[in-house]
Design an enzyme around this catalytic site. Structure first.
Site, short mmCIF file in Angstrom:
data_model
loop_
_atom_site.label_atom_id
_atom_site.label_comp_id
_atom_site.label_asym_id
_atom_site.label_seq_id
_atom_site.Cartn_x
_atom_site.Cartn_y
_atom_site.Cartn_z
N ALA A 9 0.84 -1.21 0.00
CA ALA A 9 0.00 0.00 0.00
C ALA A 9 0.86 1.25 0.00
O ALA A 9 0.64 2.19 0.74
CB ALA A 9 -0.95 -0.01 1.20
N GLY A 10 1.90 1.22 -0.84
CA GLY A 10 2.69 2.44 -1.06
C GLY A 10 1.99 3.27 -2.13
O GLY A 10 0.80 3.09 -2.40
N GLU A 164 18.43 15.50 0.61
CA GLU A 164 17.23 16.01 1.29
C GLU A 164 17.38 15.86 2.82
O GLU A 164 16.97 16.74 3.57
CB GLU A 164 16.00 15.28 0.77
CG GLU A 164 15.72 15.62 -0.70
CD GLU A 164 14.29 15.37 -1.13
OE1 GLU A 164 13.75 14.31 -0.79
OE2 GLU A 164 13.71 16.24 -1.82
N ASP A 290 9.01 0.13 -7.07
CA ASP A 290 10.44 -0.14 -6.84
C ASP A 290 10.84 -1.61 -7.04
O ASP A 290 12.03 -1.92 -7.05
CB ASP A 290 10.81 0.29 -5.41
CG ASP A 290 10.70 1.79 -5.24
OD1 ASP A 290 10.75 2.51 -6.26
OD2 ASP A 290 10.56 2.25 -4.09
N GLN A 308 6.64 9.40 -8.29
CA GLN A 308 5.86 9.92 -9.42
C GLN A 308 5.64 8.84 -10.48
O GLN A 308 4.53 8.64 -10.98
CB GLN A 308 6.71 11.05 -10.03
CG GLN A 308 5.95 12.15 -10.70
CD GLN A 308 6.94 13.14 -11.34
OE1 GLN A 308 7.19 13.08 -12.53
NE2 GLN A 308 7.53 14.01 -10.54
P1 NAD Z 1 20.44 6.93 -5.17
O1 NAD Z 1 20.85 5.65 -5.80
O2 NAD Z 1 19.80 7.98 -5.99
O3 NAD Z 1 21.73 7.61 -4.44
C1 NAD Z 1 22.63 6.86 -3.67
C2 NAD Z 1 24.01 7.51 -3.74
O4 NAD Z 1 24.89 6.78 -2.90
C3 NAD Z 1 24.62 7.50 -5.14
O5 NAD Z 1 25.04 8.78 -5.48
C4 NAD Z 1 25.77 6.51 -5.01
O6 NAD Z 1 26.87 6.84 -5.83
C5 NAD Z 1 26.14 6.62 -3.54
N1 NAD Z 1 26.82 5.43 -3.03
C6 NAD Z 1 26.49 4.13 -3.25
N2 NAD Z 1 27.37 3.32 -2.62
C7 NAD Z 1 28.26 4.11 -1.99
C8 NAD Z 1 29.39 3.87 -1.17
N3 NAD Z 1 29.81 2.64 -0.86
N4 NAD Z 1 30.08 4.93 -0.68
C9 NAD Z 1 29.69 6.19 -0.95
N5 NAD Z 1 28.63 6.47 -1.73
C10 NAD Z 1 27.91 5.46 -2.24
O7 NAD Z 1 19.51 6.50 -3.92
P2 NAD Z 1 18.47 7.34 -3.06
O8 NAD Z 1 18.97 8.70 -2.83
O9 NAD Z 1 18.16 6.48 -1.89
O10 NAD Z 1 17.20 7.41 -3.96
C11 NAD Z 1 16.51 6.20 -4.32
C12 NAD Z 1 15.50 6.47 -5.42
O11 NAD Z 1 14.46 7.32 -4.93
C13 NAD Z 1 16.14 7.19 -6.60
O12 NAD Z 1 15.56 6.68 -7.77
C14 NAD Z 1 15.74 8.62 -6.39
O13 NAD Z 1 15.63 9.32 -7.60
C15 NAD Z 1 14.40 8.49 -5.69
N6 NAD Z 1 14.20 9.66 -4.79
C16 NAD Z 1 13.68 10.79 -5.33
C17 NAD Z 1 13.50 11.91 -4.54
C18 NAD Z 1 12.93 13.16 -5.14
O14 NAD Z 1 12.48 13.12 -6.29
N7 NAD Z 1 12.96 14.28 -4.44
C19 NAD Z 1 13.86 11.89 -3.18
C20 NAD Z 1 14.40 10.70 -2.65
C21 NAD Z 1 14.57 9.60 -3.48
#
Ligand code: NAD
Length: 392
Positions: A9-10, A164, A290, A308
């Site tokens: 239910a996300g 964020e 996801d 989205q």
């Molecule tokens: P992400 O994959 O976007 O970012 C994770 C970051 O961690 C990457 O930049 C990666 O290079 C880094 N990373 C990975 N392993 C690492 C390591 N061992 N050491 C250092 N850095 C490392 O993940 P997220 O931020 O959790 O987002 C997940 C999804 O949710 C994405 O698709 C994102 O676009 C989406 N999201 C969107 C929003 C928004 O639209 N405002 C907000 C939050 C999340």
């Protein structure tokens, strides 16, 4: 009666229910681990303590029409050959005619040593509350321990979630300093990112603005710094050790482990589905959000996973399910992004909107925009009453 079961239910699962409700001779069942829905895009605010769980959750049962069956249970396995779902603590599996799998994400640790044991993942409301408790306990405890590590916070990864979260953190730190009488000059907020660039999907000027904003407010981002080990008192990247007693793990996400446990062909618990959002050779099984990897016909690559896009997929699934029931052909999913917004705390942010992100925004107006998008989503899924409660 045709039995349609929705798992999760996300954003995706709730939208699927809303779009499918009212179809003649269709009975809908929704299964979710918790009795509440949470706004995954606002979890970081609960983790930092700028928001309460109440403000990002709502009771699912209350938001559903009465003729939808809602069961609070944990899905452990999906058997697409037998068309059954196994639920924890229930001996009898659930059967379906059509299945919509929208089980969401888990934190990805890439098997990095110590990450699972010593870092705090941000996955759901409970883990967000655990981060808040840990952060506040460490800061509050400093007066007694005089351990400077209690004043050091490391955020792992600098993707959307991390940036964020850092924005909320730098916003809240001044009040925590005051509340716990902390020496401001000893507070350290460090973010470690493996890639050479932060938020590569954004225009460089907007990224520079975000990085500078965070730096001006006390958070330093180190790029090209891959974390290879987490210890109880810090993280290691090559020969360098960064010390901290609070380590927040936001290095990316994978789909629910139920996907691998069910024997689906998958990568990071995401199933590469047909363009119609169905499982290959199983048109009765839809996989969205996801736990899916959906091909973008324009680029040939998979779409990113965002709230989205999950909502757009759920709307499309309802169309394709209806098409199957009416004996019509299903259509491929296509998607045009409305834009991307990244908040930097409650009152600032960066955004790219419009065709190919042509409209670039930064500063205070972005946070208003983000709030409007969130409120619209809450209102659509749960009703005006809930939106008003969240606004208050
Ligand atoms: P992400 O994959 O976007 O970012 C994770 C970051 O961690 C990457 O930049 C990666 O290079 C880094 N990373 C990975 N392993 C690492 C390591 N061992 N050491 C250092 N850095 C490392 O993940 P997220 O931020 O959790 O987002 C997940 C999804 O949710 C994405 O698709 C994102 O676009 C989406 N999201 C969107 C929003 C928004 O639209 N405002 C907000 C939050 C999340």
């Amino acid at each position: 009666m045709t039995e349609v079961v929705v798992l999760g239910a996300g954003y995706a699962g709730l939208r699927a229910i809303r779009e499918l409700h009212g179809m003649p001779n269709v009975h809908l069942t929704l299964i979710n681990r918790d009795p509440y829905h949470y706004e995954a895009t606002a979890l970081h605010t609960v983790a930092i303590g700028t928001n309460e769980p109440d403000h990002i959750t709502f009771d699912i049962k209350q938001a559903l029409p009465e003729d939808v069956t809602f069961t609070v249970a944990t899905v452990t396995k999906i058997d697409v050959e037998a068309k059954t779902i196994t639920l924890a603590d229930q001996s009898q599996p659930l059967t379906y005619d059509y299945l919509i799998t929208a089980l969401g994400f888990e934190s990805e640790d890439f098997g990095i040593k110590g990450a699972d044991e010593y870092a705090l993942p941000l996955e759901n409301v409970k883990t967000a509350e655990a981060i808040r408790r840990h952060l506040e306990d460490r800061l509050a405890g400093y007066q007694e321990t005089q351990d400077e590590n209690d004043l050091h916070i490391i955020v792992c990864g600098a993707g959307f979630t991390s940036v964020e979260l850092l924005g909320e953190l730098v916003h809240r730190i001044p009040s925590l300093i005051e509340e716990y009488h902390l020496p401001a000059e000893l507070i350290q907020i460090t973010c470690l990112e493996a890639a050479p660039k932060v938020l590569p999907m954004f225009d460089q000027k907007l990224v520079d603005y975000a990085v500078q904003y965070l730096a001006d407010h006390g958070a330093v981002i180190h790029t090209s710094t891959p974390i290879d080990e987490v210890t109880p008192t810090g993280v290691k990247s090559g020969d360098t050790t960064f010390n901290a007693n609070t380590i927040i793990w936001t290095t990316g996400v994978r789909g629910s482990h139920v996907i691998a446990d069910s024997g689906f062909q998958q990568k990071r618990n995401r199933v590469a589905v047909d363009p119609t959002l169905t499982l290959k050779d199983h048109p009765e099984v839809f996989i969205i959000g996801d736990v899916s990897a959906v091909p973008d016909p324009a680029s040939g690559r998979f779409y990113p996973t965002t709230g989205q896009i999950s909502i757009a997929q759920a709307t499309h699934v309802a169309k394709n399910l209806r098409a199957q029931l009416d004996g019509n052909a299903m259509t491929p999913f296509t998607y045009k992004s409305l834009g991307t917004v990244c908040s930097l705390g409650p009152s600032v942010g960066i955004a790219e909107l419009g065709d190919r992100g042509s409209m670039k925004l930064r500063g205070r107006k972005v946070s208003l925009l983000k709030k409007m998008v969130n409120d619209r989503t809450i209102m659509e899924e749960s009703g005006v009453g809930n939106m008003l409660r969240h606004l208050s």
